[in-house]
Design an enzyme around this catalytic site. Structure first.
Site, PDB file in Angstrom:
ATOM      1  N   CYS A   8      37.266  27.919  36.814  1.00 57.63           N
ATOM      2  CA  CYS A   8      37.472  29.111  37.643  1.00 57.63           C
ATOM      3  C   CYS A   8      38.509  30.061  37.041  1.00 57.63           C
ATOM      4  CB  CYS A   8      37.871  28.726  39.056  1.00 57.63           C
ATOM      5  SG  CYS A   8      39.376  27.734  39.168  1.00 57.63           S
ATOM      6  N   GLY A   9      38.577  30.100  35.710  1.00 58.36           N
ATOM      7  CA  GLY A   9      39.425  31.090  35.059  1.00 58.36           C
ATOM      8  C   GLY A   9      38.774  32.462  35.065  1.00 58.36           C
ATOM      9  N   ARG A  10      39.199  33.327  34.168  1.00 57.20           N
ATOM     10  CA  ARG A  10      38.707  34.701  34.127  1.00 57.20           C
ATOM     11  C   ARG A  10      37.189  34.742  33.994  1.00 57.20           C
ATOM     12  NH1 ARG A  10      40.112  39.024  29.305  1.00 57.20           N
ATOM     13  NH2 ARG A  10      39.468  37.235  28.026  1.00 57.20           N
ATOM     14  N   GLY A  12      34.927  32.071  34.127  1.00 56.60           N
ATOM     15  CA  GLY A  12      34.226  31.236  35.094  1.00 56.60           C
ATOM     16  C   GLY A  12      34.078  31.907  36.443  1.00 56.60           C
ATOM     17  N   LYS A 103      33.330  29.942  23.778  1.00 62.39           N
ATOM     18  CA  LYS A 103      33.088  30.364  22.398  1.00 62.39           C
ATOM     19  C   LYS A 103      34.126  29.685  21.511  1.00 62.39           C
ATOM     20  CE  LYS A 103      31.355  34.791  24.101  1.00 62.39           C
ATOM     21  NZ  LYS A 103      31.580  36.253  24.199  1.00 62.39           N
ATOM     22  N   LYS A 187      33.830  34.697  15.723  1.00 60.94           N
ATOM     23  CA  LYS A 187      34.208  36.090  15.956  1.00 60.94           C
ATOM     24  C   LYS A 187      35.611  36.173  16.579  1.00 60.94           C
ATOM     25  CE  LYS A 187      33.754  36.254  20.591  1.00 60.94           C
ATOM     26  NZ  LYS A 187      34.626  36.893  21.612  1.00 60.94           N
ATOM     27  N   SER A 249      40.692  41.976  24.826  1.00 66.44           N
ATOM     28  CA  SER A 249      40.460  40.795  24.003  1.00 66.44           C
ATOM     29  C   SER A 249      41.719  39.955  23.848  1.00 66.44           C
ATOM     30  CB  SER A 249      39.957  41.216  22.616  1.00 66.44           C
ATOM     31  OG  SER A 249      39.954  40.116  21.727  1.00 66.44           O
ATOM     32  N   ASN A 251      42.057  37.341  21.901  1.00 67.37           N
ATOM     33  CA  ASN A 251      42.253  36.974  20.503  1.00 67.37           C
ATOM     34  C   ASN A 251      42.866  38.113  19.703  1.00 67.37           C
ATOM     35  OD1 ASN A 251      40.965  34.129  20.133  1.00 67.37           O
ATOM     36  ND2 ASN A 251      39.542  35.259  21.429  1.00 67.37           N
TER      37      ASN A 251
END
Length: 320
Positions: A8-10, A12, A103, A187, A249, A251
Site C-alpha cells: 500500500c505504498g505510492r 500499490g 521494477k 531504466k 522520479s 531514482n
C-alpha cells in the site's frame, strides 16, 4: 472480477485506486504496523490520492488472497523472495493470476523477479509483470500513458490487458519477458545517472546517456536470450521521460541528492539494481560501462564528476 493488491505504498495504493476505477472489486492489503496502511485506514487518503469507499482495506494475507482472482504485488523488489515464502504457505495458489508491479532485480543473484517468485511459489504459478511509464501524480490528474503487460503465457497476458485497459492507461501485449523485466529494472539505474548529471550541472549529457544506456542494456538482454529490440520499447526507453526527467522520479532525485551530499529518504529501486546488473555482467560477460561507473561512485566512493565525465570521454570507438 475480484482483485487484491498487496502493498500500500505510492504505487500499490494507486493500483488499487485504478483497478476500482475500471470496475473491479478491490482489496488493498498492508502490513499491520505499516505507516502507509495506518494512514489509509484512518483517513482513506495519502499524499497522492483519496481511496474510494468501495475499496476494502485488510491486514490479513489469507483473506486478501482467498477471494481474489488476480493478485497484484507492489512491494520492494528486495523483499519479494521472503514475501513469496509467506504466500506459498497459503492454499489455492494455482488458480490465481499474480502480477508483479515492481521494477527491480534481486541484488544478490541478479535474478529477474518472475524467476524469484516461481522459485518460491512453484513453476505452475501464473505470473505476469506490469511495467512501463507513468507516475501516480500524473495518473490521478487524468494524464494518460501507455504501459506493458507481459508473461510467459500469451492467454494470461491478453486476459489481463482486457480487464485492465482504460482511457487512462493503454496497455500493449508484451512478447519478451526477459527484455521487459531487465528493461524496466535497469531504466531506474539510468535514472540515477541522469539525476547525478542534473546535480552536477551536466544536464545536456542526458541525451548521450539515453543513447548509450539503451545500447548497453540491449546488449545484456540479447546475451540473456531476450530480444535486444525490447529495450527500445515502453519498458525501458519509453520510460525514460518519466525516470530521467520527471521531478516525480525517485531514482533521478536520488542521483541528484547524492552528488549534493544530501540524504534521500524514499525508495530508489535502482540502487539495488546496480548490484544486480554488475552480477549479470559477470555471469554473461557483458561490459556495462554506465552501471560500472555508478557502482564505483555509490559503493566505492569514486569521484562523481570525474567518473561520469570519463564515462563519456572514453577512448575513440565506433558508435555501433
Amino acid at each position: 472480477m475480484n482483485i487484491s493488491v498487496l502493498g500500500c505504498g505510492r504505487w500499490g495504493s494507486f493500483l488499487a485506486y485504478y483497478c476500482n476505477s475500471v470496475g473491479h472489486n478491490v482489496t488493498l492489503w498492508g502490513r499491520k504496523n505499516s505507516r502507509n496502511f495506518n494512514a489509509l485506514k484512518l483517513h482513506r487518503k495519502n499524499e497522492y490520492l483519496i481511496l474510494p469507499d468501495e475499496i476494502l482495506l485488510s491486514n490479513s494475507l489469507e483473506d486478501s488472497f482467498g477471494t481474489a482472482d488476480v493478485i497484484i504485488i507492489s512491494i520492494s523488489s528486495q523483499e519479494l523472495r521472503g514475501f513469496a515464502k509467506k504466500l506459498n504457505l497459503i492454499d489455492n495458489k494455482e488458480d490465481k493470476i499474480f502480477v508483479l508491479c515492481m521494477k527491480g532485480l534481486e541484488a544478490s543473484s541478479g535474478s529477474r523477479l518472475t524467476r524469484v517468485f516461481k522459485e518460491e511459489m512453484g513453476n505452475n504459478i501464473n505470473v505476469a509483470v506490469w511495467v512501463g511509464p507513468g507516475h501516480v501524480q500524473d495518473f490521478v490528474s487524468g494524464i494518460p500513458n501507455c504501459m506493458v503487460i507481459d508473461s510467459e503465457n500469451i492467454d494470461i497476458t491478453k486476459r489481463l490487458v482486457n480487464i485492465l485497459s482504460s482511457d487512462l492507461i493503454r496497455f500493449y501485449y508484451g512478447q519478451d519477458l526477459i527484455g521487459n523485466e531487465i528493461g524496466a529494472a535497469s531504466k531506474n539505474v539510468i535514472g540515477i545517472a541522469a539525476g547525478m548529471l542534473d546535480g552536477l550541472g551536466y544536464t545536456s549529457l542526458k541525451g548521450a546517456l539515453m543513447a548509450r544506456g539503451t545500447r548497453e542494456i540491449s546488449r545484456l538482454v540479447g546475451a540473456m536470450g531476450g530480444n535486444s529490440i525490447t529495450i527500445y520499447g515502453l519498458s525501458h526507453l519509453g520510460d525514460y521521460e518519466a525516470t530521467l526527467f520527471s521531478e516525480h522520479s525517485h531514482n533521478r532525485k536520488f542521483g541528484e541528492e547524492f552528488v549534493k551530499n544530501k540524504k534521500f529518504n524514499k525508495l530508489a529501486e535502482g540502487v539495488s539494481t546496480i548490484k544486480a546488473l554488475i552480477e549479470l555482467s559477470k555471469q554473461y560477460d557483458i561490459e556495462l560501462p554506465i552501471c560500472n561507473a555508478l557502482y564505483r561512485v555509490i559503493f566505492e566512493n569514486a569521484d562523481v564528476s570525474g567518473t561520469l565525465i570519463n564515462l563519456f570521454l572514453r577512448p575513440l570507438k565506433f558508435e555501433f
